[in-house]
Design an enzyme around this catalytic site. Sequence first.
Site, mmCIF file in Angstrom:
data_model
loop_
_atom_site.group_PDB
_atom_site.id
_atom_site.type_symbol
_atom_site.label_atom_id
_atom_site.label_comp_id
_atom_site.label_asym_id
_atom_site.label_seq_id
_atom_site.Cartn_x
_atom_site.Cartn_y
_atom_site.Cartn_z
ATOM 1 C CB SER A 1 19.238 43.267 -22.504
ATOM 2 O OG SER A 1 20.165 42.351 -21.967
ATOM 3 C CG HIS B 1 24.579 50.561 -21.416
ATOM 4 N ND1 HIS B 1 24.589 49.608 -22.411
ATOM 5 C CD2 HIS B 1 24.646 49.874 -20.243
ATOM 6 C CE1 HIS B 1 24.682 48.402 -21.874
ATOM 7 N NE2 HIS B 1 24.705 48.528 -20.553
HETATM 8 P P1 AMP Z 1 24.725 46.538 -17.562
HETATM 9 O O1 AMP Z 1 25.830 46.934 -18.479
HETATM 10 O O2 AMP Z 1 23.739 45.607 -18.177
HETATM 11 O O3 AMP Z 1 25.231 46.122 -16.211
HETATM 12 O O4 AMP Z 1 23.883 47.858 -17.293
HETATM 13 C C1 AMP Z 1 24.492 49.045 -16.856
HETATM 14 C C2 AMP Z 1 23.401 50.026 -16.483
HETATM 15 O O5 AMP Z 1 22.584 50.292 -17.623
HETATM 16 C C3 AMP Z 1 22.482 49.487 -15.391
HETATM 17 O O6 AMP Z 1 22.145 50.550 -14.508
HETATM 18 C C4 AMP Z 1 21.282 49.027 -16.172
HETATM 19 O O7 AMP Z 1 20.083 49.037 -15.430
HETATM 20 C C5 AMP Z 1 21.233 50.077 -17.275
HETATM 21 N N1 AMP Z 1 20.469 49.562 -18.409
HETATM 22 C C6 AMP Z 1 20.637 48.372 -19.039
HETATM 23 N N2 AMP Z 1 19.693 48.200 -19.998
HETATM 24 C C7 AMP Z 1 18.909 49.304 -19.958
HETATM 25 C C8 AMP Z 1 17.756 49.737 -20.686
HETATM 26 N N3 AMP Z 1 17.220 49.000 -21.647
HETATM 27 N N4 AMP Z 1 17.216 50.932 -20.376
HETATM 28 C C9 AMP Z 1 17.745 51.691 -19.388
HETATM 29 N N5 AMP Z 1 18.822 51.354 -18.665
HETATM 30 C C10 AMP Z 1 19.404 50.174 -18.937
#
Ligand code: AMP
Length: 281
Positions: free
Chosen positions: A185, A37
Amino acid sequence: MREIKDLREMHLYSLKARSHGKKIGFVPTMGALHEGHLSLVVEAKKRCDIVVVSIFVNPIQFAPSEDFASYPRSLGKDKKLLKNFAIDALFLPAAEKMFPGGFKTFVEVEALSKKMCGRSRPAHFRGVATVATKLFNIVNPDLAFFGEKDYQQQLIIKQLVADLNLPVEVVSLPTVREFDGLAMSSRNAYLNPRERKSAVILYKALSLAQREVKGGERDLNKLLFRLRALIGSEPSVRLDYLVAVDPKTLQEVKKIGGKVLFALAAFIGKTRLIDNMVVGE
Ligand code: AMP
């Protein structure tokens, strides 16, 4: 860092910033922030005058059987992390305000939403596309930043923005990984130490695909068979899907040539993780 919960206040904040000629960067998240993030926040800071981060665990992208209730939430820690990055606004809308009783309008991006994760999570991308549209309307960003870790999601958002003429540029950024390659993640927090060790097999399989294609492997079936066997060698890992697809259309490819997206979802115990890698030239 201004904390904004009210939808109208968020809208007015952005309108005011725009009226002063400021370029607004937006990083939508579901919280439980990690370096993945934060890589989006760093890029947003580089490219924009004002950076807005949202934390919203979006109820409509979870099926009733999924982990909405238990999804990791760590708002206090997230706020502390974000303070180090000097973002301008943290948007924390309430679910009842985003989706009040009587909410009836959904955004559906056809075709792309049915493939890969859409097969096992049929209403997921409708929930994602709907909340993204709402957030774009409320925050009114010039640029919005997404991770390639959720490859299908960023592609769907790009299609949505193009199809609905939304005045935002979608920027996608590379996956940030742990020291051993596991894609970062929020759901990694669910893994016990044994599962955490097993989970790296997903990255190993994708890396094998990359190495083999680079080394000249052109037999796709043979390669997919090897990747499935490798993942199958970890007893606590159960594949949901592993596909080789066109990175633009997500259509399964029949042979290796040009760029190919290897994408997978797998259960490590009860935790469903996704990862992907674009291989070839
Ligand atoms: P989330 O909170 O999981 O919905 O993710 C929010 C944003 O962060 C989304 O655009 C995801 O693709 C991005 N994101 C999550 N994990 C990663 C990662 N390991 N590397 C880069 N971006 C990420």
